[in-house]
Design a protein around this motif. Structure first.
Motif, PDB file in Angstrom:
ATOM      1  N   SER A  63       9.825 -27.373 -20.064  1.00  0.00           N
ATOM      2  CA  SER A  63       8.567 -26.641 -20.186  1.00  0.00           C
ATOM      3  C   SER A  63       7.754 -27.010 -21.427  1.00  0.00           C
ATOM      4  O   SER A  63       6.561 -26.684 -21.502  1.00  0.00           O
ATOM      5  CB  SER A  63       8.827 -25.137 -20.179  1.00  0.00           C
ATOM      6  N   VAL A  64       8.365 -27.693 -22.395  1.00  0.00           N
ATOM      7  CA  VAL A  64       7.634 -28.058 -23.612  1.00  0.00           C
ATOM      8  C   VAL A  64       7.445 -29.565 -23.759  1.00  0.00           C
ATOM      9  O   VAL A  64       6.781 -30.012 -24.710  1.00  0.00           O
ATOM     10  CB  VAL A  64       8.302 -27.492 -24.882  1.00  0.00           C
ATOM     11  N   LYS A  65       8.015 -30.339 -22.866  1.00  0.00           N
ATOM     12  CA  LYS A  65       7.880 -31.800 -22.954  1.00  0.00           C
ATOM     13  C   LYS A  65       6.411 -32.209 -22.919  1.00  0.00           C
ATOM     14  O   LYS A  65       5.635 -31.720 -22.108  1.00  0.00           O
ATOM     15  CB  LYS A  65       8.640 -32.468 -21.807  1.00  0.00           C
ATOM     16  N   GLY A  66       6.055 -33.104 -23.836  1.00  0.00           N
ATOM     17  CA  GLY A  66       4.678 -33.567 -23.921  1.00  0.00           C
ATOM     18  C   GLY A  66       3.783 -32.675 -24.754  1.00  0.00           C
ATOM     19  O   GLY A  66       2.644 -33.053 -25.064  1.00  0.00           O
ATOM     20  N   ARG A  67       4.264 -31.498 -25.128  1.00  0.00           N
ATOM     21  CA  ARG A  67       3.474 -30.565 -25.945  1.00  0.00           C
ATOM     22  C   ARG A  67       4.102 -30.315 -27.316  1.00  0.00           C
ATOM     23  O   ARG A  67       3.391 -30.156 -28.302  1.00  0.00           O
ATOM     24  CB  ARG A  67       3.309 -29.229 -25.220  1.00  0.00           C
ATOM     25  N   PHE A  68       5.429 -30.259 -27.385  1.00  0.00           N
ATOM     26  CA  PHE A  68       6.140 -29.974 -28.629  1.00  0.00           C
ATOM     27  C   PHE A  68       6.824 -31.254 -29.134  1.00  0.00           C
ATOM     28  O   PHE A  68       7.274 -32.080 -28.328  1.00  0.00           O
ATOM     29  CB  PHE A  68       7.213 -28.916 -28.422  1.00  0.00           C
ATOM     30  N   THR A  69       6.916 -31.367 -30.451  1.00  0.00           N
ATOM     31  CA  THR A  69       7.626 -32.481 -31.069  1.00  0.00           C
ATOM     32  C   THR A  69       8.549 -31.960 -32.157  1.00  0.00           C
ATOM     33  O   THR A  69       8.092 -31.296 -33.092  1.00  0.00           O
ATOM     34  CB  THR A  69       6.649 -33.490 -31.680  1.00  0.00           C
ATOM     35  N   ILE A  70       9.838 -32.260 -32.029  1.00  0.00           N
ATOM     36  CA  ILE A  70      10.812 -31.893 -33.047  1.00  0.00           C
ATOM     37  C   ILE A  70      11.010 -33.091 -33.966  1.00  0.00           C
ATOM     38  O   ILE A  70      11.016 -34.246 -33.528  1.00  0.00           O
ATOM     39  CB  ILE A  70      12.148 -31.454 -32.413  1.00  0.00           C
ATOM     40  N   SER A  71      11.149 -32.808 -35.256  1.00  0.00           N
ATOM     41  CA  SER A  71      11.393 -33.871 -36.228  1.00  0.00           C
ATOM     42  C   SER A  71      12.141 -33.283 -37.407  1.00  0.00           C
ATOM     43  O   SER A  71      12.277 -32.066 -37.521  1.00  0.00           O
ATOM     44  CB  SER A  71      10.074 -34.510 -36.685  1.00  0.00           C
ATOM     45  N   ARG A  72      12.625 -34.168 -38.266  1.00  0.00           N
ATOM     46  CA  ARG A  72      13.349 -33.714 -39.443  1.00  0.00           C
ATOM     47  C   ARG A  72      13.093 -34.656 -40.596  1.00  0.00           C
ATOM     48  O   ARG A  72      12.853 -35.850 -40.403  1.00  0.00           O
ATOM     49  CB  ARG A  72      14.844 -33.604 -39.149  1.00  0.00           C
ATOM     50  N   ASP A  73      13.167 -34.104 -41.802  1.00  0.00           N
ATOM     51  CA  ASP A  73      13.070 -34.893 -43.029  1.00  0.00           C
ATOM     52  C   ASP A  73      14.331 -34.589 -43.826  1.00  0.00           C
ATOM     53  O   ASP A  73      14.435 -33.536 -44.471  1.00  0.00           O
ATOM     54  CB  ASP A  73      11.813 -34.516 -43.805  1.00  0.00           C
ATOM     55  N   ASN A  74      15.292 -35.493 -43.760  1.00  0.00           N
ATOM     56  CA  ASN A  74      16.573 -35.251 -44.429  1.00  0.00           C
ATOM     57  C   ASN A  74      16.456 -35.276 -45.951  1.00  0.00           C
ATOM     58  O   ASN A  74      17.312 -34.748 -46.644  1.00  0.00           O
ATOM     59  CB  ASN A  74      17.614 -36.264 -43.955  1.00  0.00           C
ATOM     60  N   THR A  75      15.395 -35.880 -46.478  1.00  0.00           N
ATOM     61  CA  THR A  75      15.201 -35.879 -47.934  1.00  0.00           C
ATOM     62  C   THR A  75      14.714 -34.525 -48.422  1.00  0.00           C
ATOM     63  O   THR A  75      14.830 -34.201 -49.599  1.00  0.00           O
ATOM     64  CB  THR A  75      14.192 -36.952 -48.360  1.00  0.00           C
ATOM     65  N   LYS A  76      14.158 -33.737 -47.497  1.00  0.00           N
ATOM     66  CA  LYS A  76      13.647 -32.403 -47.850  1.00  0.00           C
ATOM     67  C   LYS A  76      14.463 -31.282 -47.221  1.00  0.00           C
ATOM     68  O   LYS A  76      14.092 -30.109 -47.326  1.00  0.00           O
ATOM     69  CB  LYS A  76      12.188 -32.272 -47.413  1.00  0.00           C
ATOM     70  N   ASN A  77      15.551 -31.649 -46.534  1.00  0.00           N
ATOM     71  CA  ASN A  77      16.398 -30.646 -45.867  1.00  0.00           C
ATOM     72  C   ASN A  77      15.581 -29.745 -44.949  1.00  0.00           C
ATOM     73  O   ASN A  77      15.803 -28.524 -44.886  1.00  0.00           O
ATOM     74  CB  ASN A  77      17.139 -29.779 -46.892  1.00  0.00           C
ATOM     75  N   THR A  78      14.646 -30.331 -44.239  1.00  0.00           N
ATOM     76  CA  THR A  78      13.710 -29.542 -43.444  1.00  0.00           C
ATOM     77  C   THR A  78      13.610 -30.052 -42.013  1.00  0.00           C
ATOM     78  O   THR A  78      13.535 -31.261 -41.781  1.00  0.00           O
ATOM     79  CB  THR A  78      12.317 -29.533 -44.089  1.00  0.00           C
ATOM     80  N   LEU A  79      13.607 -29.113 -41.096  1.00  0.00           N
ATOM     81  CA  LEU A  79      13.410 -29.348 -39.666  1.00  0.00           C
ATOM     82  C   LEU A  79      12.014 -28.856 -39.302  1.00  0.00           C
ATOM     83  O   LEU A  79      11.552 -27.845 -39.841  1.00  0.00           O
ATOM     84  CB  LEU A  79      14.459 -28.577 -38.869  1.00  0.00           C
ATOM     85  N   TYR A  80      11.362 -29.567 -38.384  1.00  0.00           N
ATOM     86  CA  TYR A  80      10.018 -29.192 -37.979  1.00  0.00           C
ATOM     87  C   TYR A  80       9.912 -29.051 -36.460  1.00  0.00           C
ATOM     88  O   TYR A  80      10.685 -29.634 -35.710  1.00  0.00           O
ATOM     89  CB  TYR A  80       8.999 -30.256 -38.426  1.00  0.00           C
ATOM     90  N   LEU A  81       8.919 -28.275 -36.038  1.00  0.00           N
ATOM     91  CA  LEU A  81       8.555 -28.219 -34.625  1.00  0.00           C
ATOM     92  C   LEU A  81       7.029 -28.159 -34.555  1.00  0.00           C
ATOM     93  O   LEU A  81       6.436 -27.132 -34.893  1.00  0.00           O
ATOM     94  CB  LEU A  81       9.168 -27.016 -33.918  1.00  0.00           C
ATOM     95  N   GLN A  82       6.427 -29.272 -34.153  1.00  0.00           N
ATOM     96  CA  GLN A  82       4.987 -29.315 -33.946  1.00  0.00           C
ATOM     97  C   GLN A  82       4.711 -28.843 -32.524  1.00  0.00           C
ATOM     98  O   GLN A  82       5.220 -29.431 -31.573  1.00  0.00           O
ATOM     99  CB  GLN A  82       4.458 -30.731 -34.141  1.00  0.00           C
TER     100      GLN A  82
END
Length: 127
Positions: A63-82
């Motif tokens: 249901s979120v494919k093409g709309r949401f993007t998950i990513s991570r920055d291991n240098t900042k210990n942070t996970l994202y969800l656009q």
């Protein structure tokens, strides 16, 4: 004890965008599989997206494919969800979760696999 703190939730109109962040502390973030789940009122917690250690493996609920993007920055210990093109049915409390026992390319999609959870951040999409 790993601690996860989400931020970035809010209220938007349908078609709008939000970017969630999840800051991890007290653990080796770069070796955790990470995921986003969500829970709407009266519904069970639902898998949204997951990402492996280095980001080489990613999975989304259909249901979120093409709309949401998950990513991570291991240098900042942070996970994202656009989150783009938001819909009213995306309204929920969004939780990030960590699986410290995952292998390098593993991306579990079951809540039971995740040992650590954030407190959640509310996302409300109006029509």
């Amino acid at each position: 004890q790993v601690q996860l703190v989400e931020s970035g939730g809010g209220s938007v109109q349908a078609g709008g965008s939000l970017k969630l962040a999840c800051l991890a502390s007290r653990g080796t973030f770069s070796t955790f599989a990470m995921a986003w789940f969500r829970q709407a009122p009266g519904k069970e917690r639902e898998f949204v997206a997951a990402i492996s250690w280095g980001g080489s493996s990613i999975q989304y609920v259909d249901s979120v494919k093409g709309r949401f993007t998950i990513s991570r920055d291991n240098t900042k210990n942070t996970l994202y969800l656009q989150m783009n093109s938001l819909r009213p049915e995306d309204t929920a409390v969004y939780y990030c979760a960590a699986d410290p026992s995952a292998t390098y390319s593993s991306i579990p999609d079951r809540a039971a696999r995740y040992d650590y959870w954030g407190q959640g951040t509310q996302v409300t999409v109006s029509s």
